[in-house]
Design a protein around this motif. Structure first.
Motif, short mmCIF file in Angstrom:
data_model
loop_
_atom_site.label_atom_id
_atom_site.label_comp_id
_atom_site.label_asym_id
_atom_site.label_seq_id
_atom_site.Cartn_x
_atom_site.Cartn_y
_atom_site.Cartn_z
N GLU A 210 0.67 -1.24 0.13
CA GLU A 210 -0.03 0.33 0.09
C GLU A 210 1.11 1.07 0.08
OE1 GLU A 210 -3.45 2.48 0.30
OE2 GLU A 210 -3.11 0.29 -0.72
N SER A 211 1.75 1.57 0.59
CA SER A 211 2.85 2.09 0.75
C SER A 211 3.70 2.78 -0.62
CB SER A 211 3.49 2.10 1.82
OG SER A 211 5.01 2.79 1.69
N ALA A 212 4.37 0.75 -1.21
CA ALA A 212 4.40 1.76 -2.71
C ALA A 212 2.92 1.82 -3.75
CB ALA A 212 4.49 0.72 -3.36
N ARG A 213 1.70 2.09 -3.71
CA ARG A 213 1.22 2.34 -4.10
C ARG A 213 0.44 3.86 -3.97
NH1 ARG A 213 -4.15 3.66 -4.52
NH2 ARG A 213 -3.70 3.88 -2.22
N ARG A 214 0.56 4.02 -2.49
CA ARG A 214 0.41 5.72 -2.78
C ARG A 214 1.36 6.29 -3.30
NH1 ARG A 214 -0.87 4.00 2.45
NH2 ARG A 214 1.72 4.91 3.19
N ALA A 215 2.76 5.97 -3.14
CA ALA A 215 4.35 7.00 -3.60
C ALA A 215 3.56 6.86 -4.98
CB ALA A 215 5.39 6.26 -3.37
N LEU A 216 3.75 5.61 -5.63
CA LEU A 216 3.42 5.87 -7.16
C LEU A 216 2.13 6.42 -7.97
CD1 LEU A 216 4.14 2.30 -8.21
CD2 LEU A 216 5.62 4.19 -8.62
N ALA A 217 1.59 6.80 -6.95
CA ALA A 217 -0.26 7.08 -7.84
C ALA A 217 0.22 8.42 -7.12
CB ALA A 217 -1.50 6.58 -6.45
N ASP A 218 0.71 9.57 -5.87
CA ASP A 218 1.43 10.81 -5.39
C ASP A 218 2.04 11.86 -6.65
OD1 ASP A 218 -1.01 10.27 -3.66
OD2 ASP A 218 0.55 10.20 -1.99
N ALA A 219 2.71 10.19 -7.02
CA ALA A 219 4.20 11.35 -7.19
C ALA A 219 4.12 10.84 -8.53
CB ALA A 219 5.52 10.92 -6.35
N LEU A 220 3.72 9.92 -9.27
CA LEU A 220 3.65 9.73 -11.11
C LEU A 220 2.46 10.07 -11.38
CD1 LEU A 220 6.79 7.19 -10.77
CD2 LEU A 220 6.75 10.42 -11.12
N GLY A 221 1.57 9.38 -10.75
CA GLY A 221 -0.14 9.62 -11.11
C GLY A 221 -0.54 8.07 -11.93
N THR A 222 0.12 7.15 -11.24
CA THR A 222 0.68 5.72 -12.30
C THR A 222 -0.38 4.59 -11.32
OG1 THR A 222 2.92 4.87 -11.83
CG2 THR A 222 1.94 6.47 -13.16
N ASP A 223 -0.32 3.14 -11.47
CA ASP A 223 -0.56 2.36 -11.26
C ASP A 223 0.98 0.49 -10.62
OD1 ASP A 223 -3.19 2.93 -9.81
OD2 ASP A 223 -3.14 2.60 -11.89
N PRO A 224 0.78 0.71 -10.41
CA PRO A 224 1.89 -0.61 -9.50
C PRO A 224 1.80 -1.12 -10.71
CG PRO A 224 0.84 -0.48 -7.68
CD PRO A 224 -0.32 0.09 -8.40
N GLY A 225 3.14 -1.90 -11.26
CA GLY A 225 3.13 -2.48 -12.06
C GLY A 225 2.49 -4.63 -12.54
N PRO A 226 3.42 -4.94 -13.45
CA PRO A 226 2.52 -6.19 -13.49
C PRO A 226 2.92 -6.82 -12.13
CG PRO A 226 3.06 -5.78 -15.69
CD PRO A 226 3.27 -5.01 -14.65
N GLU A 227 4.08 -6.65 -11.46
CA GLU A 227 4.98 -7.84 -10.76
C GLU A 227 4.04 -7.30 -9.32
OE1 GLU A 227 9.16 -9.34 -8.71
OE2 GLU A 227 8.59 -7.67 -10.44
N LEU A 228 3.70 -5.96 -9.00
CA LEU A 228 3.52 -5.91 -7.81
C LEU A 228 1.70 -6.02 -7.95
CD1 LEU A 228 5.33 -2.03 -6.62
CD2 LEU A 228 5.17 -4.48 -5.07
N ALA A 229 1.68 -5.51 -8.84
CA ALA A 229 -0.32 -6.39 -9.07
C ALA A 229 0.10 -7.55 -8.07
CB ALA A 229 -0.74 -5.82 -10.29
N ALA A 230 0.71 -8.17 -9.03
CA ALA A 230 0.40 -10.03 -8.97
C ALA A 230 1.04 -10.47 -7.29
CB ALA A 230 1.35 -10.81 -9.45
N LEU A 231 1.68 -9.49 -6.74
CA LEU A 231 2.24 -10.14 -5.39
C LEU A 231 0.98 -9.36 -4.30
CD1 LEU A 231 5.76 -8.69 -4.99
CD2 LEU A 231 4.93 -11.31 -4.64
#
Length: 374
Positions: A210-231
């Motif tokens: 969740e921390s990684a998801r927020r960092a990517l969304a807040d700074a880059l406006g993107t969702d986690p990639g396939p590896e993180l999503a699968a995890l």
């Protein structure tokens, strides 16, 4: 002579003692020559590397004087003049730490791809240990960008090798620091989630995702990639069920490791399918490729409490194989009676047949190639 440019530039004598290089300009000249791995460089290229945006009025003459000073330290034969005009450091890739690092990192990546994380981890630790500070520290930016990117890639590979071989001690704090230093590096975030999961910290792994998801969304406006999503999907599905305890009788001698087993799911799936359809399955591969650990994990998953291992590496006499298996199965002190009433204690092969005939069991014969006929 050895040349070190993964940090402040140094020149080492054959006995390992450093030569006195003097000021920043001499170190920059040596770094500019060494980074080319023995290839020639023009006077203009070297002047740009040494003086940057503030060259002297007569840069070629100043560079020539600097080369003279460097030759007096290294020896005149160490730096030769080339057509162009230009100069070349008389050195090969094995004499320059940057190229030794690149070779070891490439070899380690190949070993990791080949399923040998133990060798890969050792090679990567050696390679990363060559860095004494920022790469090409005596040259102006962006000279160090490429080797620093290679350093980061090697660090990812080293962490991956440790995860695959189950060496997770210390990985969580290290990866916590790395994800703080590189908040948008999804590979480090994924490795942190996996390390937490390997330690049984399921809730912390979800929090790290969740921390990684927020960092990517807040700074880059993107969702986690396939590896993180699968995890994340795997974490939401819950931790794997624990293996059932044996209902009765002695448990096998393969003990679950303290560290988790990750990264070999395709091989485990193939073994599971092979074991379902064959009474004998053979694992082959080069030494150090992880066959024993893979066999143990597959046996535990397929055989559970009925999984045993007999280590045959110490055997010199092929005739000792049945006795070694008897010992592994803890049958040395058991006297079995054959169906005709005769004792079997003095016939280890018959003893094994009698013991195994009526019970399900999965037996791993480890390091058996030298006694394969027996």
């Amino acid at each position: 002579m050895r040349y070190l440019i993964l940090g402040t530039t140094e020149a080492l004598r054959p006995d390992g003692t450093p030569l006195p290089l003097g000021g920043a300009r001499l170190r920059a000249l040596l770094a500019a020559l060494a980074v080319r791995g023995g290839r020639p460089a023009s006077v203009g290229e070297l002047a740009s590397d040494v003086y940057g945006d503030d060259p002297p009025q007569d840069a070629p003459a100043a560079l020539q004087a600097l080369v003279g000073r460097l030759r007096r330290i290294l020896g005149r034969e160490a730096v030769v003049s080339t057509p162009g005009p230009g100069y070349r450091l008389v050195a090969g890739p094995d004499d320059i730490d940057l190229y030794v690092f690149e070779r070891r990192a490439a070899e380690a990546a190949a070993r990791l791809d080949a399923g040998d994380p133990d060798t890969a981890a050792a090679l990567l630790r050696e390679a990363l240990g060559l860095f004494r500070g920022p790469a090409l520290a005596d040259l102006p930016d962006p000279a160090g960008v490429r080797p620093e990117a290679q350093r980061l890639a090697a660090l990812r590979h080293r962490v991956e090798a440790d995860l695959r071989r189950g060496a997770t001690d210390g990985l969580v704090p290290e990866l916590t620091e790395l994800t703080t230093a590189y908040p948008y590096d999804e590979a480090f975030h994924a490795q942190l989630v996996r390390a937490l999961r390997a330690e049984g910290r399921h809730a912390d792994a979800l929090a790290a995702y969740e921390s990684a998801r927020r960092a990517l969304a807040d700074a880059l406006g993107t969702d986690p990639g396939p590896e993180l999503a699968a995890l994340h999907r795997e974490l939401l599905a819950g931790p794997p069920p624990s293996r059932p305890a044996p209902a009765e009788g002695p448990a096998g001698n393969i003990r679950p490791r303290l560290t988790s087993f990750v990264g070999r799911e395709p091989e485990l799936d193939a073994l599971r399918a092979d074991l379902a359809g064959s009474r004998l399955v053979t694992l082959t591969g080069p030494g150090g490729s992880g066959k024993t650990r893979l066999a143990e994990e597959a046996a535990l998953r397929a055989g559970g409490p009925a999984a045993w291992i007999a280590e045959l590496a110490p055997l010199d006499d092929p005739g000792a194989v049945p006795g070694a298996v008897l010992s592994a199965l803890r049958l040395r002190e058991t006297t079995l009676i054959a169906r005709d009433g005769a004792p079997l204690q003095n016939d280890p092969t018959a003893h094994l047949v009698e013991h195994l005939a009526d019970r399900p069991l999965l037996l791993v014969l480890d390091n058996c190639e030298h006694v394969i006929d027996a």
